[in-house]
Design a protein around this motif. Structure first.
Motif, PDB file in Angstrom:
ATOM      1  N   VAL A 126       3.364  -2.004 -10.677  1.00  0.00           N
ATOM      2  CA  VAL A 126       3.846  -1.946  -9.297  1.00  0.00           C
ATOM      3  C   VAL A 126       2.770  -2.523  -8.376  1.00  0.00           C
ATOM      4  CG1 VAL A 126       5.270   0.090  -9.737  1.00  0.00           C
ATOM      5  CG2 VAL A 126       2.938   0.383  -8.889  1.00  0.00           C
ATOM      6  N   ARG A 127       3.098  -2.667  -7.111  1.00  0.00           N
ATOM      7  CA  ARG A 127       2.118  -3.120  -6.130  1.00  0.00           C
ATOM      8  C   ARG A 127       2.257  -2.281  -4.861  1.00  0.00           C
ATOM      9  NH1 ARG A 127       1.949  -9.367  -4.411  1.00  0.00           N
ATOM     10  NH2 ARG A 127       3.945  -8.840  -3.413  1.00  0.00           N
ATOM     11  N   LEU A 128       1.141  -1.703  -4.432  1.00  0.00           N
ATOM     12  CA  LEU A 128       1.121  -0.891  -3.221  1.00  0.00           C
ATOM     13  C   LEU A 128       0.383  -1.638  -2.118  1.00  0.00           C
ATOM     14  CD1 LEU A 128       0.225   2.668  -4.634  1.00  0.00           C
ATOM     15  CD2 LEU A 128       2.438   1.498  -4.569  1.00  0.00           C
ATOM     16  N   THR A 129       0.973  -1.680  -0.938  1.00  0.00           N
ATOM     17  CA  THR A 129       0.324  -2.298   0.216  1.00  0.00           C
ATOM     18  C   THR A 129      -0.194  -1.194   1.124  1.00  0.00           C
ATOM     19  OG1 THR A 129       1.783  -4.219   0.119  1.00  0.00           O
ATOM     20  CG2 THR A 129       0.593  -3.867   2.174  1.00  0.00           C
ATOM     21  N   VAL A 130      -1.474  -1.295   1.474  1.00  0.00           N
ATOM     22  CA  VAL A 130      -2.140  -0.256   2.262  1.00  0.00           C
ATOM     23  C   VAL A 130      -2.662  -0.846   3.572  1.00  0.00           C
ATOM     24  CG1 VAL A 130      -4.104   1.335   2.316  1.00  0.00           C
ATOM     25  CG2 VAL A 130      -2.766   1.048   0.205  1.00  0.00           C
ATOM     26  N   ARG A 131      -2.471  -0.094   4.652  1.00  0.00           N
ATOM     27  CA  ARG A 131      -3.009  -0.470   5.954  1.00  0.00           C
ATOM     28  C   ARG A 131      -3.619   0.780   6.600  1.00  0.00           C
ATOM     29  NH1 ARG A 131      -2.267  -4.660   4.051  1.00  0.00           N
ATOM     30  NH2 ARG A 131      -1.161  -6.500   4.826  1.00  0.00           N
ATOM     31  N   SER A 132      -4.900   0.692   6.934  1.00  0.00           N
ATOM     32  CA  SER A 132      -5.603   1.795   7.603  1.00  0.00           C
ATOM     33  C   SER A 132      -5.452   3.109   6.850  1.00  0.00           C
ATOM     34  CB  SER A 132      -5.108   1.952   9.050  1.00  0.00           C
ATOM     35  OG  SER A 132      -5.350   0.779   9.782  1.00  0.00           O
ATOM     36  N   GLY A 133      -5.525   3.046   5.522  1.00  0.00           N
ATOM     37  CA  GLY A 133      -5.454   4.252   4.723  1.00  0.00           C
ATOM     38  C   GLY A 133      -4.062   4.812   4.546  1.00  0.00           C
ATOM     39  N   HIS A 134      -3.049   4.041   4.912  1.00  0.00           N
ATOM     40  CA  HIS A 134      -1.666   4.513   4.784  1.00  0.00           C
ATOM     41  C   HIS A 134      -0.869   3.553   3.906  1.00  0.00           C
ATOM     42  CE1 HIS A 134      -2.049   7.647   7.868  1.00  0.00           C
ATOM     43  NE2 HIS A 134      -2.763   6.767   8.554  1.00  0.00           N
ATOM     44  N   LEU A 135       0.012   4.120   3.100  1.00  0.00           N
ATOM     45  CA  LEU A 135       0.881   3.330   2.244  1.00  0.00           C
ATOM     46  C   LEU A 135       2.038   2.789   3.073  1.00  0.00           C
ATOM     47  CD1 LEU A 135       1.587   2.437  -0.662  1.00  0.00           C
ATOM     48  CD2 LEU A 135       2.847   4.584  -0.904  1.00  0.00           C
ATOM     49  N   VAL A 136       2.195   1.466   3.111  1.00  0.00           N
ATOM     50  CA  VAL A 136       3.235   0.869   3.948  1.00  0.00           C
ATOM     51  C   VAL A 136       4.310   0.134   3.151  1.00  0.00           C
ATOM     52  CG1 VAL A 136       1.687   0.649   5.928  1.00  0.00           C
ATOM     53  CG2 VAL A 136       1.869  -1.249   4.301  1.00  0.00           C
ATOM     54  N   ALA A 173       7.986   8.222  -6.501  1.00  0.00           N
ATOM     55  CA  ALA A 173       7.323   9.520  -6.629  1.00  0.00           C
ATOM     56  C   ALA A 173       5.851   9.320  -6.966  1.00  0.00           C
ATOM     57  CB  ALA A 173       8.017  10.350  -7.711  1.00  0.00           C
ATOM     58  N   ALA A 174       5.572   8.371  -7.851  1.00  0.00           N
ATOM     59  CA  ALA A 174       4.186   8.079  -8.221  1.00  0.00           C
ATOM     60  C   ALA A 174       3.406   7.566  -7.018  1.00  0.00           C
ATOM     61  CB  ALA A 174       4.163   7.047  -9.357  1.00  0.00           C
ATOM     62  N   ALA A 175       4.024   6.696  -6.239  1.00  0.00           N
ATOM     63  CA  ALA A 175       3.358   6.159  -5.050  1.00  0.00           C
ATOM     64  C   ALA A 175       3.088   7.263  -4.036  1.00  0.00           C
ATOM     65  CB  ALA A 175       4.211   5.055  -4.432  1.00  0.00           C
ATOM     66  N   ALA A 176       4.064   8.155  -3.857  1.00  0.00           N
ATOM     67  CA  ALA A 176       3.905   9.236  -2.884  1.00  0.00           C
ATOM     68  C   ALA A 176       2.795  10.202  -3.287  1.00  0.00           C
ATOM     69  CB  ALA A 176       5.231   9.983  -2.725  1.00  0.00           C
ATOM     70  N   ASN A 177       2.564  10.346  -4.589  1.00  0.00           N
ATOM     71  CA  ASN A 177       1.531  11.270  -5.071  1.00  0.00           C
ATOM     72  C   ASN A 177       0.135  10.645  -5.119  1.00  0.00           C
ATOM     73  OD1 ASN A 177       3.309  13.376  -5.453  1.00  0.00           O
ATOM     74  ND2 ASN A 177       3.636  12.965  -7.621  1.00  0.00           N
ATOM     75  N   THR A 178       0.036   9.386  -4.751  1.00  0.00           N
ATOM     76  CA  THR A 178      -1.235   8.665  -4.844  1.00  0.00           C
ATOM     77  C   THR A 178      -1.972   8.683  -3.510  1.00  0.00           C
ATOM     78  OG1 THR A 178      -0.308   7.203  -6.539  1.00  0.00           O
ATOM     79  CG2 THR A 178      -2.310   6.461  -5.435  1.00  0.00           C
ATOM     80  N   HIS A 207       3.235  12.329 -11.576  1.00  0.00           N
ATOM     81  CA  HIS A 207       3.372  10.894 -11.383  1.00  0.00           C
ATOM     82  C   HIS A 207       2.309  10.412 -10.392  1.00  0.00           C
ATOM     83  CE1 HIS A 207       7.423  12.014 -12.820  1.00  0.00           C
ATOM     84  NE2 HIS A 207       7.377  10.834 -13.405  1.00  0.00           N
ATOM     85  N   LEU A 208       1.749   9.257 -10.651  1.00  0.00           N
ATOM     86  CA  LEU A 208       0.772   8.662  -9.739  1.00  0.00           C
ATOM     87  C   LEU A 208       0.586   7.202 -10.085  1.00  0.00           C
ATOM     88  CD1 LEU A 208      -2.897   9.585 -10.689  1.00  0.00           C
ATOM     89  CD2 LEU A 208      -0.981   9.691 -12.269  1.00  0.00           C
ATOM     90  N   CYS A 209      -0.108   6.471  -9.199  1.00  0.00           N
ATOM     91  CA  CYS A 209      -0.387   5.054  -9.411  1.00  0.00           C
ATOM     92  C   CYS A 209      -1.894   4.844  -9.526  1.00  0.00           C
ATOM     93  CB  CYS A 209       0.155   4.217  -8.251  1.00  0.00           C
ATOM     94  SG  CYS A 209       1.951   4.234  -8.096  1.00  0.00           S
ATOM     95  N   VAL A 210      -2.310   4.066 -10.512  1.00  0.00           N
ATOM     96  CA  VAL A 210      -3.723   3.770 -10.727  1.00  0.00           C
ATOM     97  C   VAL A 210      -3.961   2.294 -10.392  1.00  0.00           C
ATOM     98  CG1 VAL A 210      -5.621   3.715 -12.377  1.00  0.00           C
ATOM     99  CG2 VAL A 210      -3.868   5.503 -12.535  1.00  0.00           C
ATOM    100  N   PRO A 211      -4.771   1.992  -9.372  1.00  0.00           N
ATOM    101  CA  PRO A 211      -5.019   0.595  -8.999  1.00  0.00           C
ATOM    102  C   PRO A 211      -5.927  -0.109  -9.997  1.00  0.00           C
ATOM    103  CG  PRO A 211      -6.373   2.063  -7.679  1.00  0.00           C
ATOM    104  CD  PRO A 211      -5.474   2.947  -8.500  1.00  0.00           C
ATOM    105  N   PHE A 212      -5.513  -1.295 -10.433  1.00  0.00           N
ATOM    106  CA  PHE A 212      -6.315  -2.052 -11.394  1.00  0.00           C
ATOM    107  C   PHE A 212      -7.689  -2.379 -10.843  1.00  0.00           C
ATOM    108  CE2 PHE A 212      -1.979  -3.967 -12.612  1.00  0.00           C
ATOM    109  CZ  PHE A 212      -1.700  -2.908 -13.458  1.00  0.00           C
ATOM    110  N   ASP A 213      -7.744  -2.669  -9.539  1.00  0.00           N
ATOM    111  CA  ASP A 213      -8.992  -3.145  -8.940  1.00  0.00           C
ATOM    112  C   ASP A 213      -9.935  -2.023  -8.515  1.00  0.00           C
ATOM    113  OD1 ASP A 213      -7.201  -2.305  -7.016  1.00  0.00           O
ATOM    114  OD2 ASP A 213      -7.717  -3.870  -5.560  1.00  0.00           O
TER     115      ASP A 213
END
Length: 270
Positions: A126-136, A173-178, A207-213
């Motif tokens: 998956v890919r999560l986009t973050v702005r100012s510490g918030h998931l958008v 759900a994974a994104a929300a728990n991250t 459930h959660l998301c682990v960033p590769f980077d």
């Protein structure tokens, strides 16, 4: 009459488009892009109040004048290639799709000792986009189907998830728990993991998301030969979830290139 009229349909010949003559020395740039990439470019152009062509020219002008540094742009290009291109497997495969002791040329840097290894986590990309510490934004990877592969489309791309889609329920759900509060702004490719994702091979409770980077477990002293990797992966315990076998290893080169190998890539017998 203005000789520099923009594109449109001239009164004398409404069926034809107006022609625009570029300044002397200019050249035309043509690139093939996916519908999603085209949509993204148009979105940025609309936000900026310009055409897509002017958007591309503005970028080129920024590079030429130093308003946009080469380093900034190269960093974005490498990130884009990392998330959109399929990571190559270290070795060639046989007719049964098992790897054989024949390194792929594009992965030669791994066998030369370059880069570091991290654990390959077994989940959903998956890919999560973050702005100012918030998931958008939360996106999922889509791979080309048979018809698209016949058209020469071999690399995957990302599409938006939907709260109304049962298919996306556990990804969201994974994104929300991250916790992304400390993540830098940007798009972060991740592995979505958890009880209802890919059979939960790591035995996770949530459930959660682990960033590769940012959070993929680093592996030290990883072998770099066919026999060595086969033996290493056969007994590799997950660093992320001890007590469960690790799926494989991803090698990361300092310039952004990556290569992978999974335990199941090897045949069961010699």
């Amino acid at each position: 009459m203005d000789e520099h009229r923009g594109r449109g349909r001239p009164r004398k010949d409404p069926a034809a488009l107006a022609r625009w003559t570029p300044p002397e020395g200019w050249s035309r740039l043509v690139a093939w892009i996916s519908p999603e990439e085209k949509k993204a470019l148009k979105h940025v152009a609309v936000e900026a109040g310009v055409s897509v062509a002017d958007l591309v020219r503005a970028l080129a002008s920024g590079l030429a004048t130093g308003a946009v540094t080469h380093g900034e742009l190269v960093g974005q290009v490498i990130r884009g290639k990392q998330v959109m291109e399929k990571i190559p497997t270290l070795f060639e495969r046989d007719e049964r799709f098992h790897v054989v002791d024949r390194p792929r040329p594009e992965c030669a840097w791994v066998f030369e000792g370059a880069g570091v290894g991290t654990e390959k986590l077994d989940g959903t990309n998956v890919r999560l986009t973050v702005r100012s510490g918030h998931l958008v934004r939360v996106e999922k990877r889509r791979n080309p189907g048979k018809a698209q592969k016949q058209q020469g489309i071999v690399d995957g791309w990302y599409v938006d998830t939907s709260g109304e889609s049962a298919e996306d329920k556990w990804i969201l759900a994974a994104a929300a728990n991250t916790d992304v509060s400390a993540w830098p702004d940007g798009e972060h490719p991740c592995e979505a993991l958890g009880p209802r994702i890919q059979g939960n091979p790591l035995g996770l409770d949530d459930h959660l998301c682990v960033p590769f980077d940012l959070a993929a477990p680093r592996l030290t002293e990883v072998p770099r030969t066919y026999a060595g990797l086969r033996e290493f992966l056969a007994g590799l315990d997950s660093r992320y979830s001890p007590g469960h076998p690790a799926e494989g290893v991803v090698f990361h080169h300092p310039d952004g290139r990556r290569a992978k190998i999974k335990r199941k890539d090897f045949p069961r017998t010699a």
